[in-house]
Design an enzyme around this catalytic site. Structure first.
Site, PDB file in Angstrom:
ATOM      1  N   GLY A 240       0.857  -1.170   0.000  1.00 23.05           N
ATOM      2  CA  GLY A 240       0.000   0.000   0.000  1.00 23.05           C
ATOM      3  C   GLY A 240       0.893   1.220   0.000  1.00 23.05           C
ATOM      4  O   GLY A 240       1.720   1.373   0.902  1.00 23.05           O
TER       5      GLY A 240
ATOM      6  N   CYS B 275      -7.751  -6.702   0.984  1.00 23.98           N
ATOM      7  CA  CYS B 275      -7.512  -5.937  -0.244  1.00 23.98           C
ATOM      8  C   CYS B 275      -8.771  -5.816  -1.094  1.00 23.98           C
ATOM      9  O   CYS B 275      -8.702  -5.544  -2.302  1.00 23.98           O
ATOM     10  CB  CYS B 275      -6.372  -6.543  -1.052  1.00 23.98           C
ATOM     11  SG  CYS B 275      -4.847  -6.703  -0.097  1.00 23.98           S
TER      12      CYS B 275
END
EC number: 2.3.1.181
Length: 230
Positions: free
Chosen positions: A165, A194
């Site tokens: 991320g 996710c």
């Protein structure tokens, strides 16, 4: 080419202060500020990316949920996970975000190799995955990166072992990558990791690798330093 990357081992720290410190560091840096690599682990926490949807966090219980400005959707951090935050000036490094993602993934793949594990990429789903039936297999996945443009990535037979991320501000990066070593994986069952329902999450312990947090942290730090070099 060796990279002037200052490495800091922060130990176990709460997520929010680490997040705030990354923002402060990035906002204050100048073209002369040395790049840094922060390595740590966090107490249990869910973090939401900018694309995160509330429906992907369906049973957080007592685990806090923190909204962040990184890309992606929800993930979990907890003890037994190595978290690495590269704080890089991409303009100085000489490459763009797409290559930066590739280099981080390559560092994770090379770390896993040290334990006899083969990491795989899946097109359209950043992160690193392993075969559940044979974690050391080098066989090419049907989900291989060359098959780009898949609207719905396939995770059949795979477990996710590392999540990415990232955020880039004024060509400078923060947030980073989390590699699962030996965790309590139950909190992943309370979210769609996710943003993918049914995506299985694994750690090194799950696939039969006995490795200590410090050992993995040192190796990942070495690989990131090497593969993020200009």
């Amino acid at each position: 080419m060796a990279m002037d990357l200052l490495r800091h081992r922060l130990g176990r720290i709460d997520y929010l202060p680490a997040y705030e410190a990354m923002q402060v560091f990035t906002a204050a840096r100048t073209p002369e500020t040395p790049d840094e690599l922060w390595i740590c682990e966090h107490p249990p926490v869910y973090t939401q990316g900018l694309a995160g949807k509330a429906e992907h966090v369906f049973n957080p219980g007592t685990i806090p949920v923190v909204q962040t400005n990184r890309g992606g959707q929800v993930t979990y951090h907890g003890p037994g996970q190595v978290v690495a935050y590269p704080l890089l000036d991409l303009k100085r490094a000489g490459y763009f975000i797409k290559e930066y993602v590739y280099r981080i993934e390559e560092a994770v793949i090379r770390t896993l190799v040290e334990f006899g594990v083969t990491g795989h990429r899946v097109a359209g789903a950043p992160g690193i995955y392993v075969r559940l039936d044979d974690p050391g297999s080098h066989a090419l996945l049907p989900q291989r990166p060359m098959k780009s443009g898949l609207a719905n990535p396939s995770f059949g037979g795979l477990g996710k072992i590392a999540a990415l991320g990232l955020k880039v501000s004024r060509n400078c990066t923060y947030h980073g990558v989390a590699l699962n070593v030996a965790m309590d994986l139950e909190p992943y069952t309370r979210i769609n990791p996710c943003g993918y329902a049914g995506l299985q999450t694994v750690d090194l312990s799950t696939i039969g690798v006995c490795a200590g947090w410090d050992e993995v942290a040192e190796l990942l730090g070495d690989k990131l330093t090497r593969y993020l070099a200009p």
